[in-house]
Design an enzyme around this catalytic site. Structure first.
Site, PDB file in Angstrom:
ATOM      1  N   HIS A  96      -8.015 -53.613  47.723  1.00 21.98           N
ATOM      2  CA  HIS A  96      -9.165 -54.433  48.113  1.00 21.98           C
ATOM      3  C   HIS A  96      -8.727 -55.891  48.147  1.00 21.98           C
ATOM      4  O   HIS A  96      -7.884 -56.308  47.349  1.00 21.98           O
ATOM      5  CB  HIS A  96     -10.303 -54.235  47.104  1.00 21.98           C
ATOM      6  CG  HIS A  96     -11.580 -54.879  47.544  1.00 21.98           C
ATOM      7  ND1 HIS A  96     -11.805 -56.227  47.386  1.00 21.98           N
ATOM      8  CD2 HIS A  96     -12.680 -54.378  48.162  1.00 21.98           C
ATOM      9  CE1 HIS A  96     -13.006 -56.518  47.880  1.00 21.98           C
ATOM     10  NE2 HIS A  96     -13.544 -55.416  48.354  1.00 21.98           N
ATOM     11  N   GLU A 168     -11.246 -54.620  56.410  1.00 22.48           N
ATOM     12  CA  GLU A 168     -12.164 -55.632  55.895  1.00 22.48           C
ATOM     13  C   GLU A 168     -11.568 -57.025  56.099  1.00 22.48           C
ATOM     14  O   GLU A 168     -10.631 -57.406  55.375  1.00 22.48           O
ATOM     15  CB  GLU A 168     -12.391 -55.436  54.399  1.00 22.48           C
ATOM     16  CG  GLU A 168     -12.971 -54.091  54.039  1.00 22.48           C
ATOM     17  CD  GLU A 168     -13.638 -54.150  52.672  1.00 22.48           C
ATOM     18  OE1 GLU A 168     -14.863 -54.098  52.610  1.00 22.48           O
ATOM     19  OE2 GLU A 168     -12.910 -54.286  51.665  1.00 22.48           O
TER      20      GLU A 168
HETATM   21  C1  PEP Z   1     -16.451 -55.377  49.762  1.00 20.60           C
HETATM   22  O1  PEP Z   1     -16.437 -55.727  48.601  1.00 20.60           O
HETATM   23  O2  PEP Z   1     -15.638 -54.526  50.144  1.00 20.60           O
HETATM   24  C2  PEP Z   1     -17.401 -55.989  50.694  1.00 20.60           C
HETATM   25  C3  PEP Z   1     -17.379 -55.610  51.930  1.00 20.60           C
HETATM   26  O3  PEP Z   1     -18.262 -56.927  50.164  1.00 20.60           O
HETATM   27  P1  PEP Z   1     -19.488 -57.634  50.939  1.00 20.60           P
HETATM   28  O4  PEP Z   1     -20.285 -56.555  51.635  1.00 20.60           O
HETATM   29  O5  PEP Z   1     -20.273 -58.317  49.859  1.00 20.60           O
HETATM   30  O6  PEP Z   1     -18.888 -58.588  51.925  1.00 20.60           O
END
Ligand code: PEP
Length: 266
Positions: A96, A168
């Site tokens: 992450h 992400e």
């Molecule tokens: C995450 O922690 O993987 C994430 C996507 O957080 P957020 O939705 O708060 O951006």
């Protein structure tokens, strides 16, 4: 063979104590219907995992660890291992962006964790994504390719079947906190997903690239769920901030179910 269900993961990060987590699960389990087209995964803090594992109905929700150390046991004060998580969680987040950037995890740590999860029968969710600087400098594709090659080194084709990838963008994670969420443009998400699948194709072949589950995460809210899930090749979502409230997360799950069943009818 990877499942074709939409995977919706709630990452609670370092929020909710034991009591709050248990109340949340109690409330959510009363609201959420079991839908065959979505799999719901909760990722609470390590502290609450064991008690939630006794409370959870696994037909309704699966559990994920947010982190663990890659060795199975030994003199590693303060750590927990995938071996200790075996039987408690079904999934684990690996790489992450907060682990990479706040705790300086590198590709070697990450590939060892991916392997440790697999060895302990836990499905790793390998997170990849570029920083704001890398995004501005058109490095997204290279970053994704490097992070996948680094995280998946030593993983066989058979093992790849158990792995989920989450794209992400670092600049969209925890940004906005609901009031002004960062909306990552569909073209940017599509380009990043294409980079993920092309690297998987390069490493494991076309079949693997078509079948691997790839999720999107970064400031997802109820308003953006349907748009992200409508994009081709998006197999689910990783939700942080917007998953902290059981009512809001339930709304997200309902929208995800509607868009999953609408897509099936297409
Ligand atoms: C995450 O922690 O993987 C994430 C996507 O957080 P957020 O939705 O708060 O951006």
């Amino acid at each position: 063979m990877a499942s074709d269900k939409k995977l919706i993961i709630a990452n609670w990060k370092m929020n909710l104590d034991m009591h709050e987590a248990s109340l949340y699960l109690h409330k959510l389990s009363k609201m959420v219907k079991v839908h065959r087209d979505i799999e719901v995964v909760l990722a609470p803090t390590s502290l609450t995992l064991q008690s939630l594992s006794l409370q959870v109905n696994l037909k309704q929700f699966k559990l994920a660890a947010q982190n663990f150390y890659w060795r199975d046991s030994g003199p590693y004060t303060g750590e927990i291992s995938a071996t200790q998580l075996r039987g408690i969680v079904q999934y684990a987040l690996v790489g992450h962006s907060e682990r990479r950037h706040v705790f300086n995890e590198n590709d070697k740590d990450i590939r060892n964790k991916v392997a440790a999860a697999i060895r302990n029968n836990i499905r790793p969710i390998l997170c990849v994504g570029e920083t704001a600087w890398e995004h501005a400098n058109n490095e997204t594709r290279d970053v994704i390719h490097d992070q996948l090659a680094g995280g998946l080194a030593n993983i066989t084709s058979e093992e790849l079947d158990k792995i989920v990838i989450a794209y992400e963008p670092v600049w969209a994670i925890s940004a906005g906190q609901g009031s002004t969420p960062v909306n990552v443009l569909p073209d940017d998400v599509q380009m990043a997903f294409q980079a993920v699948r092309s690297q998987i194709k390069h490493l494991y072949g076309e079949k693997a690239s078509d079948s691997i589950q790839v999720l999107y995460g970064g400031s997802v809210t109820g308003d953006s769920v349907a748009d992200y899930l409508a994009l081709p090749g998006v197999n689910g979502l990783l939700v942080g901030w917007a998953s902290l409230n059981a009512n809001t997360f339930n709304e997200i799950l309902e929208i995800a179910h509607k868009s999953a069943s609408a897509k099936k009818k297409d």
